[in-house]
Design an enzyme around this catalytic site. Structure first.
Site, PDB file in Angstrom:
ATOM      1  N   HIS A 284       0.818  -1.215   0.000  1.00 35.45           N
ATOM      2  CA  HIS A 284       0.000   0.000   0.000  1.00 35.45           C
ATOM      3  C   HIS A 284       0.855   1.270   0.000  1.00 35.45           C
ATOM      4  O   HIS A 284       0.340   2.355  -0.256  1.00 35.45           O
ATOM      5  CB  HIS A 284      -0.969   0.014   1.185  1.00 35.45           C
ATOM      6  CG  HIS A 284      -0.306   0.190   2.525  1.00 35.45           C
ATOM      7  ND1 HIS A 284       0.053  -0.864   3.335  1.00 35.45           N
ATOM      8  CD2 HIS A 284       0.070   1.308   3.215  1.00 35.45           C
ATOM      9  CE1 HIS A 284       0.584  -0.427   4.469  1.00 35.45           C
ATOM     10  NE2 HIS A 284       0.615   0.903   4.410  1.00 35.45           N
ATOM     11  N   ASP A 317       0.336  -7.845   1.294  1.00 29.54           N
ATOM     12  CA  ASP A 317       0.659  -6.419   1.470  1.00 29.54           C
ATOM     13  C   ASP A 317       2.165  -6.199   1.494  1.00 29.54           C
ATOM     14  O   ASP A 317       2.698  -5.487   2.345  1.00 29.54           O
ATOM     15  CB  ASP A 317       0.007  -5.864   2.749  1.00 29.54           C
ATOM     16  CG  ASP A 317       0.052  -4.338   2.803  1.00 29.54           C
ATOM     17  OD1 ASP A 317       0.192  -3.701   1.735  1.00 29.54           O
ATOM     18  OD2 ASP A 317      -0.015  -3.772   3.931  1.00 29.54           O
ATOM     19  N   SER A 400       4.955   2.415   7.789  1.00 32.56           N
ATOM     20  CA  SER A 400       4.653   1.211   7.007  1.00 32.56           C
ATOM     21  C   SER A 400       5.835   0.807   6.142  1.00 32.56           C
ATOM     22  O   SER A 400       6.437   1.641   5.448  1.00 32.56           O
ATOM     23  CB  SER A 400       3.446   1.466   6.098  1.00 32.56           C
ATOM     24  OG  SER A 400       2.301   1.655   6.889  1.00 32.56           O
TER      25      SER A 400
END
Length: 560
Positions: A284, A317, A400
């Protein structure tokens, strides 16, 4: 008579009395003449008849003994009265030897009989009574300052001497201060008292000054230039297993990614996998540059480089990008996430809110925490299923893709999601928001990340383990239920698939995977994807009220 020698005069009398006063005889040589009054000034007529002559006093002869005179009473009974010698007018008074012995003619007789208490003209002792003995008081008496009594005139009769009234303290002191005397001077203060007063004044002054100085120092922190104490410069080296040592060794291998494309932009973190420039991050983070876009990598030293997308997988992910032409890369060592235990210390490094090289620390709070993230597309193609490591190390949007390190500086997870307060979804922003950390962060285990990264680098695609069934995601019971029909009306159990070969049927409810409880379909997917294709799993299920166990060998499916 005014023949040049005055007579004895008394004070003027009235005419009847003057007529009875005889005229004195003429003065003879040896008398003590007095100044005769002026006939013009005197209003008293001279008497017609002569008064008998007064007895004369012969100063050349010794007076004969006379009758003793009664003594004047003394002021005190204890003091005896001393009689005073009386001098008669009939007997002459002897003259001193030094005087002339010439015969003195008889003096005229005075107008009155001589007063036996008169004061002699040449200082003979008078009839005064002797003073009483002095009786000093107990306390010291200041020197007398009494006025000198006036000397009575010649021929005057002294007043009778009565008893002297004692003073208030009952004693008589002839030399004491009488009424109207000057009061004694005030006593001088002793030096000891003055010294005591001075000491008290000095103590008060110093106390006031000291209090003022203390208040000034307390309010202003002292007087003069302020010099704060400081420790001496020490060694900059830290233990390798400390947070500072771990951060110092890992920061050169951590990068910050800036991605733009498709009308969106984002910031994330990644870390170097090898010397060929491969960098692992979250899908993402780079999803905006999936088809066309720019990816810029910034190293901890500040050096920047462009990167290209090598591969990505939505279900895990994860994504891999690569930089070229960069020297001195420092890959981070990978650990084993299966060896992690709850409570182990961990360190997270990333760029929360674009603050690069941010270091936080915490512990492992839980293992194998099933989470899902994504789902913004609505068709489920972007949902990721992660059997995650939970940590309380602060993780925020921008962390992230960054590494989660163990106590030895080895990567044990990839920071991917947080649980935001008030939000129900996972990911950097929860339900699309930009909430901060509340101590619930999740990381993809490095064992799973390593396998996926290797597949993305080698083939550009990642494979997923599968059992070959379609699940009923609307089931509200405990466990994962096999659906009656698959997508587009296909069978829910794939023919000749891993589940069909193990004997699973539509309607079966799977409650355990290798003995671990699953409560819904998402948790079953997470547990299966935590393994590799070809792994055998023991599934516990219920069918028509009976509990059954079936062994399934996992198949493989191509990821997206």
């Amino acid at each position: 008579m005014n023949d040049g020698k005055p007579n004895w005069w008394s004070r003027p009398s009235t005419p009847p009395e003057a007529a009875r006063i005889p005229t004195p005889s003429p003065a003879e040589e040896g008398d003590f003449p007095l100044q005769a009054p002026d006939p013009a000034e005197s209003a008293v007529p001279e008497p017609a008849a002569e008064a008998p002559a007064a007895p004369t006093v012969d100063m050349t002869k010794e007076p004969a003994a006379a009758e003793p005179t009664p003594a004047v009473p003394a002021p005190s009974e204890s003091a005896p009265a001393v009689p005073a010698p009386a001098v008669t007018a009939a007997e002459p008074v002897p003259a001193p030897e030094t005087r002339a012995t010439a015969p003195v003619p008889a003096a005229p007789r005075p107008l009155h009989e001589p007063d036996e208490y008169r004061t002699p003209p040449y200082g003979e002792p008078g009839p005064w009574a002797p003073a009483p003995p002095v009786q000093h008081p107990a306390a010291p008496v200041p020197p007398p300052q009494a006025a000198v009594p006036p000397v009575p005139p010649q021929g005057a009769v002294p007043p009778p001497q009565g008893p002297v009234a004692p003073h208030a303290w009952g004693q008589y002191d002839p030399w004491g201060a009488g009424p109207g005397a000057v009061p004694p001077p005030p006593r001088k203060k002793s030096r000891r008292g003055l010294a005591l007063v001075g000491a008290l004044a000095f103590a008060l002054l110093t106390g006031v000054i000291g209090g003022g100085v203390g208040a000034y120092v307390e309010r202003n922190g002292g007087i003069g230039t302020v010099e704060l104490p400081q420790a001496e410069a020490g060694s900059a080296d830290r233990a390798p297993d400390s947070v500072a040592g771990i951060a110092a060794g890992a920061l050169p291998g951590v990068v910050t990614l800036h991605v733009s494309g498709g009308g969106s932009a984002g910031t994330g973190t990644g870390f170097v996998l090898d010397n060929r420039g491969h960098i692992l991050t979250n899908n993402h983070v780079v999803d905006a540059a999936a088809t066309s876009g720019d990816i810029t990598v910034t190293f901890s030293s500040g050096e920047t480089a462009s990167a290209k997308l090598i591969g990505k997988d939505t279900g895990y992910d994860l994504a891999v990008v690569q930089v070229t032409g960069v020297r001195g890369l420092k890959p981070l060592p990978l650990g084993n996430s299966d060896d992690v235990r709850v409570g182990d210390p961990v360190v997270a490094i990333g760029a929360p809110f674009d603050l690069s090289n941010t270091v936080t620390s915490g512990i492992i709070s839980a293992k194998e925490r099933p989470i899902t993230a994504g789902g913004e597309k609505g068709d489920g193609s972007d949902i990721s299923y992660v059997d995650a490591l939970q940590t309380d190390a602060p993780i925020n949007p921008g962390n992230s893709g960054g590494p989660l390190l163990d106590g030895k500086g080895r990567v044990i997870g990839i920071n991917s999601a947080i649980r935001a307060a008030g939000g129900s979804g996972e990911g950097d922003g929860g339900s699309g928001g930009q909430a901060g950390s509340i101590g619930l962060g999740f990381a993809i285990p490095v064992n799973q990340g390593k396998r996926v990264a290797e597949e993305l680098i080698n083939t550009g695609k990642a494979t997923h383990p599968v059992i070959g069934v379609s699940l009923d995601m609307q089931f509200n019971g405990d466990g994962a239920r096999v659906g009656d029909k698959g997508k587009d009306g296909t069978p829910s159990v794939t023919p000749d698939g891993p589940a069909a070969k193990a004997g699973l049927r539509p309607g079966d409810v799977i409650t355990k995977v290798d003995g671990q409880r699953v409560h819904n379909g998402e948790e079953l997917i997470v547990k299966i994807r935590a393994h590799r294709p070809g792994d055998a799993l023991a599934l516990t299920l219920t069918r028509d009220g009976r509990e059954l166990t079936r062994t399934v060998t996992l198949g493989s499916a191509q990821g997206t």
